[in-house]
Design a protein around this motif. Structure first.
Motif, PDB file in Angstrom:
ATOM      1  N   GLY A   1     -17.848   7.273  -5.913  1.00  0.00           N
ATOM      2  CA  GLY A   1     -17.726   6.485  -7.132  1.00  0.00           C
ATOM      3  C   GLY A   1     -16.403   6.680  -7.848  1.00  0.00           C
ATOM      4  O   GLY A   1     -16.335   6.587  -9.084  1.00  0.00           O
ATOM      5  N   LEU A   2     -15.335   6.977  -7.068  1.00  0.00           N
ATOM      6  CA  LEU A   2     -13.985   7.159  -7.616  1.00  0.00           C
ATOM      7  C   LEU A   2     -13.891   8.337  -8.593  1.00  0.00           C
ATOM      8  O   LEU A   2     -13.032   8.346  -9.478  1.00  0.00           O
ATOM      9  N   GLN A   3     -14.770   9.333  -8.417  1.00  0.00           N
ATOM     10  CA  GLN A   3     -14.677  10.515  -9.277  1.00  0.00           C
ATOM     11  C   GLN A   3     -13.496  11.396  -8.868  1.00  0.00           C
ATOM     12  O   GLN A   3     -12.646  11.731  -9.690  1.00  0.00           O
ATOM     13  N   ARG A   4     -13.461  11.767  -7.596  1.00  0.00           N
ATOM     14  CA  ARG A   4     -12.339  12.559  -7.089  1.00  0.00           C
ATOM     15  C   ARG A   4     -11.495  11.781  -6.092  1.00  0.00           C
ATOM     16  O   ARG A   4     -10.496  12.290  -5.595  1.00  0.00           O
ATOM     17  N   THR A   5     -11.899  10.569  -5.812  1.00  0.00           N
ATOM     18  CA  THR A   5     -11.207   9.756  -4.821  1.00  0.00           C
ATOM     19  C   THR A   5     -10.386   8.662  -5.490  1.00  0.00           C
ATOM     20  O   THR A   5     -10.686   8.211  -6.592  1.00  0.00           O
ATOM     21  N   ILE A   6      -9.332   8.252  -4.791  1.00  0.00           N
ATOM     22  CA  ILE A   6      -8.492   7.131  -5.216  1.00  0.00           C
ATOM     23  C   ILE A   6      -8.400   6.175  -4.034  1.00  0.00           C
ATOM     24  O   ILE A   6      -8.050   6.589  -2.918  1.00  0.00           O
ATOM     25  N   HIS A   7      -8.755   4.940  -4.256  1.00  0.00           N
ATOM     26  CA  HIS A   7      -8.761   3.932  -3.196  1.00  0.00           C
ATOM     27  C   HIS A   7      -7.401   3.237  -3.142  1.00  0.00           C
ATOM     28  O   HIS A   7      -6.870   2.801  -4.158  1.00  0.00           O
ATOM     29  N   VAL A   8      -6.845   3.111  -1.934  1.00  0.00           N
ATOM     30  CA  VAL A   8      -5.557   2.435  -1.729  1.00  0.00           C
ATOM     31  C   VAL A   8      -5.707   1.432  -0.600  1.00  0.00           C
ATOM     32  O   VAL A   8      -6.304   1.726   0.437  1.00  0.00           O
ATOM     33  N   SER A   9      -5.165   0.237  -0.787  1.00  0.00           N
ATOM     34  CA  SER A   9      -5.184  -0.756   0.288  1.00  0.00           C
ATOM     35  C   SER A   9      -4.103  -1.792   0.019  1.00  0.00           C
ATOM     36  O   SER A   9      -3.387  -1.733  -0.979  1.00  0.00           O
ATOM     37  N   GLY A  10      -3.992  -2.751   0.939  1.00  0.00           N
ATOM     38  CA  GLY A  10      -2.978  -3.791   0.815  1.00  0.00           C
ATOM     39  C   GLY A  10      -3.255  -4.931   1.764  1.00  0.00           C
ATOM     40  O   GLY A  10      -4.295  -4.972   2.436  1.00  0.00           O
ATOM     41  N   PHE A  11      -2.310  -5.862   1.853  1.00  0.00           N
ATOM     42  CA  PHE A  11      -2.524  -7.087   2.607  1.00  0.00           C
ATOM     43  C   PHE A  11      -1.426  -7.356   3.642  1.00  0.00           C
ATOM     44  O   PHE A  11      -1.446  -8.382   4.319  1.00  0.00           O
TER      45      PHE A  11
ATOM     46  N   PHE B   1      -2.631  -2.368  -3.762  1.00  0.00           N
ATOM     47  CA  PHE B   1      -3.305  -1.981  -5.002  1.00  0.00           C
ATOM     48  C   PHE B   1      -3.930  -0.604  -4.849  1.00  0.00           C
ATOM     49  O   PHE B   1      -4.078  -0.082  -3.733  1.00  0.00           O
ATOM     50  N   LEU B   2      -4.274  -0.030  -5.978  1.00  0.00           N
ATOM     51  CA  LEU B   2      -5.035   1.212  -5.982  1.00  0.00           C
ATOM     52  C   LEU B   2      -6.152   1.081  -7.018  1.00  0.00           C
ATOM     53  O   LEU B   2      -6.045   0.306  -7.973  1.00  0.00           O
ATOM     54  N   ALA B   3      -7.220   1.820  -6.806  1.00  0.00           N
ATOM     55  CA  ALA B   3      -8.340   1.863  -7.749  1.00  0.00           C
ATOM     56  C   ALA B   3      -8.645   3.322  -8.036  1.00  0.00           C
ATOM     57  O   ALA B   3      -8.727   4.146  -7.116  1.00  0.00           O
ATOM     58  N   ALA B   4      -8.791   3.642  -9.301  1.00  0.00           N
ATOM     59  CA  ALA B   4      -9.018   5.035  -9.704  1.00  0.00           C
ATOM     60  C   ALA B   4      -9.917   5.075 -10.936  1.00  0.00           C
ATOM     61  O   ALA B   4     -10.162   4.056 -11.587  1.00  0.00           O
ATOM     62  N   ASN B   5     -10.395   6.270 -11.276  1.00  0.00           N
ATOM     63  CA  ASN B   5     -11.267   6.397 -12.445  1.00  0.00           C
ATOM     64  C   ASN B   5     -10.459   6.299 -13.739  1.00  0.00           C
ATOM     65  O   ASN B   5      -9.226   6.391 -13.738  1.00  0.00           O
ATOM     66  N   ALA B   6     -11.171   6.108 -14.835  1.00  0.00           N
ATOM     67  CA  ALA B   6     -10.523   5.871 -16.129  1.00  0.00           C
ATOM     68  C   ALA B   6      -9.597   7.016 -16.542  1.00  0.00           C
ATOM     69  O   ALA B   6      -8.571   6.799 -17.187  1.00  0.00           O
ATOM     70  N   GLY B   7      -9.942   8.230 -16.130  1.00  0.00           N
ATOM     71  CA  GLY B   7      -9.126   9.379 -16.505  1.00  0.00           C
ATOM     72  C   GLY B   7      -7.771   9.424 -15.837  1.00  0.00           C
ATOM     73  O   GLY B   7      -6.862  10.114 -16.312  1.00  0.00           O
ATOM     74  N   LEU B   8      -7.608   8.708 -14.731  1.00  0.00           N
ATOM     75  CA  LEU B   8      -6.346   8.717 -13.997  1.00  0.00           C
ATOM     76  C   LEU B   8      -5.529   7.443 -14.170  1.00  0.00           C
ATOM     77  O   LEU B   8      -4.320   7.444 -13.924  1.00  0.00           O
ATOM     78  N   VAL B   9      -6.175   6.361 -14.562  1.00  0.00           N
ATOM     79  CA  VAL B   9      -5.504   5.056 -14.553  1.00  0.00           C
ATOM     80  C   VAL B   9      -4.235   5.044 -15.387  1.00  0.00           C
ATOM     81  O   VAL B   9      -3.176   4.568 -14.942  1.00  0.00           O
ATOM     82  N   GLU B  10      -4.291   5.561 -16.621  1.00  0.00           N
ATOM     83  CA  GLU B  10      -3.118   5.527 -17.489  1.00  0.00           C
ATOM     84  C   GLU B  10      -1.968   6.345 -16.907  1.00  0.00           C
ATOM     85  O   GLU B  10      -0.806   5.953 -16.987  1.00  0.00           O
ATOM     86  N   ARG B  11      -2.315   7.470 -16.322  1.00  0.00           N
ATOM     87  CA  ARG B  11      -1.289   8.325 -15.697  1.00  0.00           C
ATOM     88  C   ARG B  11      -0.626   7.615 -14.522  1.00  0.00           C
ATOM     89  O   ARG B  11       0.602   7.640 -14.374  1.00  0.00           O
ATOM     90  N   LEU B  12      -1.424   6.946 -13.701  1.00  0.00           N
ATOM     91  CA  LEU B  12      -0.899   6.205 -12.565  1.00  0.00           C
ATOM     92  C   LEU B  12      -0.102   4.989 -13.024  1.00  0.00           C
ATOM     93  O   LEU B  12       0.935   4.650 -12.437  1.00  0.00           O
ATOM     94  N   LEU B  13      -0.575   4.334 -14.086  1.00  0.00           N
ATOM     95  CA  LEU B  13       0.138   3.168 -14.601  1.00  0.00           C
ATOM     96  C   LEU B  13       1.512   3.562 -15.134  1.00  0.00           C
ATOM     97  O   LEU B  13       2.500   2.847 -14.905  1.00  0.00           O
TER      98      LEU B  13
ATOM     99  N   ALA C   1       0.818  -1.215   0.000  1.00  0.00           N
ATOM    100  CA  ALA C   1       0.000   0.000   0.000  1.00  0.00           C
ATOM    101  C   ALA C   1       0.851   1.265   0.000  1.00  0.00           C
ATOM    102  O   ALA C   1       0.472   2.282  -0.599  1.00  0.00           O
ATOM    103  N   THR C   2       2.023   1.212   0.645  1.00  0.00           N
ATOM    104  CA  THR C   2       2.895   2.392   0.662  1.00  0.00           C
ATOM    105  C   THR C   2       3.345   2.741  -0.748  1.00  0.00           C
ATOM    106  O   THR C   2       3.443   3.917  -1.120  1.00  0.00           O
ATOM    107  N   HIS C   3       3.625   1.722  -1.557  1.00  0.00           N
ATOM    108  CA  HIS C   3       3.997   1.958  -2.947  1.00  0.00           C
ATOM    109  C   HIS C   3       2.832   2.592  -3.709  1.00  0.00           C
ATOM    110  O   HIS C   3       3.030   3.476  -4.559  1.00  0.00           O
ATOM    111  N   ALA C   4       1.613   2.158  -3.411  1.00  0.00           N
ATOM    112  CA  ALA C   4       0.444   2.755  -4.058  1.00  0.00           C
ATOM    113  C   ALA C   4       0.344   4.238  -3.726  1.00  0.00           C
ATOM    114  O   ALA C   4       0.078   5.077  -4.610  1.00  0.00           O
ATOM    115  N   LEU C   5       0.541   4.585  -2.467  1.00  0.00           N
ATOM    116  CA  LEU C   5       0.522   5.991  -2.070  1.00  0.00           C
ATOM    117  C   LEU C   5       1.625   6.769  -2.778  1.00  0.00           C
ATOM    118  O   LEU C   5       1.436   7.929  -3.180  1.00  0.00           O
TER     119      LEU C   5
END
Length: 476
Positions: free
Chosen positions: A316-326, A338-350, A195-199
């Motif tokens: 609904g992940l419009q302005r939020t980004i979900h981060v978690s781990g195990f 992992f992280l979960a984000a909207n379609a507009g941010l995913v490519e940038r984060l990837l 999760a730290t890497h996701a942040l």
């Protein structure tokens, strides 16, 4: 404890103890060593022994002497938080008001180092994780064996994995998030090295050095240190029982125009607070009005109430980004987040993920997917929650019996307790007894003296610790 039966002299033992603490950052740069008289009283040695030990530290370049002030850990790379408006911190302010301002003797790095090489066999109250024996299982090794057959192992080993992460795991995570009312398809999920890497990915993708970032105070010491090391300006927002202080956030937005707010909505670290629905709605309105993103760190979701309010579910992940781990619940060394984000941010984060790690370990990701799909992770989390509930009940009784007062309703893994004394000084004294504490100053972006400390309910069931704690507090 120092002993005269050791092959080392008392001077060598004492200087060695301080030297190790400095190297392990249990004494931060700029921290003042105890006065010669006080150190002699604490260690049961003569003042001349302390002077000789401090001289050895001077010779090693670990401390410096300041005329008429004492001995200080050399300030190597010490950074100050600049241009951050003063904001009131958490509880215990009245009792802490008279404490002299100084750097905390135990910093975020010390807590991290403590995860890798403990002080001994004693349970550590300041640690941020469950004891290893709590996470032992048979299903995890079985899952690894299942995905490491000859054919599968060749497939995993002879090529890079999928850039976004193993597709089987992302599908399992999508279904798991849906149970929390966070709806994200596999194409909106990116796996990370914890999760730290996701942040870190989010910060590097959305921010530039010097950008203002709103953080909760009290909050996670490691996140403060990480953002500061990246050159960000921290804007501390007081965290209340129902959520952040929205008036302070609004002022920051008007003056500084921050781009990001980092939040632990559910089982907040260190207070255990959970966000209320009303506060969540107002916060999202503020984010929309002032155009900033919210990173919701849901690290403690595995032990949280199912009905807990999450910003990502409401937004609904419009302005939020979900981060978690195990790491907290299952396998720290697997380093899967992992992280979960909207379609507009995913490519940038990837793109940011690819620049940092290329891909993530597909073999372990596939094994984790098996643990989720077969219900083993869910049952394991239920066992952990049951065990934690019992541990929390015992720890609360012991803490109250030792004279502590809870500054927040006990919940989750951590307790936020008021000791009535300077917990920086207390932490140093408890180190002599083999216990690592998490003093309240660690959880403030501006490192304020505090009478508060965070305890881990899973590691504070030891009556011997509380007996030693109470004895030291009485002498302070």
């Amino acid at each position: 404890m120092l002993t005269r039966s050791s092959s080392q002299s008392l001077t060598e033992q004492l200087s060695g103890r301080f030297a190790q603490r400095i190297r392990d950052r249990l004494l931060a740069p700029g921290a003042r060593l105890p006065s010669v008289r006080l150190c002699a009283q604490q260690q049961g040695v003569s003042p001349s022994t302390v002077v000789a030990a401090y001289d050895q530290l001077l010779a090693q370049g670990l401390v410096e002497a300041r005329k008429n002030r004492g001995f200080f850990v050399r300030e190597l790379g010490l950074r100050e938080h600049a241009d951050v408006p003063p904001v009131a911190g958490g509880g215990g302010a009245d009792a802490a008001a008279g404490l002299a301002h100084r750097p905390s003797p135990v910093d975020a790095t010390a807590l991290i180092r403590g995860m890798f090489h403990g002080l001994g066999s004693k349970p550590q109250p300041g640690m941020g994780a469950f004891p290893p024996q709590w996470m032992e299982s048979t299903f995890m090794p079985a899952a690894v064996r299942k995905v490491t057959g000859t054919r599968a192992l060749q497939a995993f080993s002879l090529q890079y994995g999928e850039p976004m992460g193993d597709s089987t795991l992302r599908l399992a995570l999508s279904r798991k998030l849906a149970t929390l009312n966070v709806h994200a398809g596999p194409e909106h999920i990116i796996t990370t090295v914890g999760a730290t890497h996701a942040l870190d990915i989010v910060s590097r993708a959305l921010l530039r050095p010097g950008d203002p970032v709103m953080v909760e105070e009290p909050g996670w010491a490691v996140e403060f240190a990480r953002l500061t090391a990246m050159g960000m300006r921290l804007l501390p927002v007081p965290r209340r029982a129902d959520g952040p202080d929205l008036e302070v956030m609004a002022r920051y937005c008007e003056v500084h125009r921050p781009k990001l707010y980092v939040s632990v909505s559910v089982l907040h670290n260190p207070t255990g607070h959970c966000l209320s629905p009303g506060s969540a709605h107002r916060l999202l309105q503020l984010a929309s009005r002032h155009d900033f993103h919210v990173v919701e760190d849901d690290t403690y979701s595995h032990i949280a109430p199912q009905h807990a309010t999450r910003l990502c579910a409401l937004d609904g992940l419009q302005r939020t980004i979900h981060v978690s781990g195990f790491a907290k619940i299952l396998a720290p060394n697997w380093r899967i987040g992992f992280l979960a984000a909207n379609a507009g941010l995913v490519e940038r984060l990837l793109d940011t993920k690819l620049l940092s790690t290329l891909t993530t370990p597909a073999l372990l990701e596939r094994a984790l997917a098996l643990c989720i799909e077969q219900g083993q992770l869910r049952r394991h989390a239920e066992r952990i929650r049951t065990r934690l509930d019992a541990a929390r009940s015992r720890s609360v009784k012991l803490a109250l019996g030792a004279g502590c007062r809870f500054a927040a309703e006990p919940a989750g893994l951590f307790g936020w307790v008021d000791t009535g004394v300077d917990t920086d000084a207390l932490a140093q004294r408890m180190l002599d007894e083999g216990y690592l504490l998490a003093p309240g100053a660690l959880f403030h972006a501006e490192r304020k003296p505090s009478t508060l400390m965070r305890i881990n309910f899973a590691t504070t069931q030891d009556a011997a610790f509380w007996k030693k704690y109470a004895a030291l507090v009485r002498r302070m």
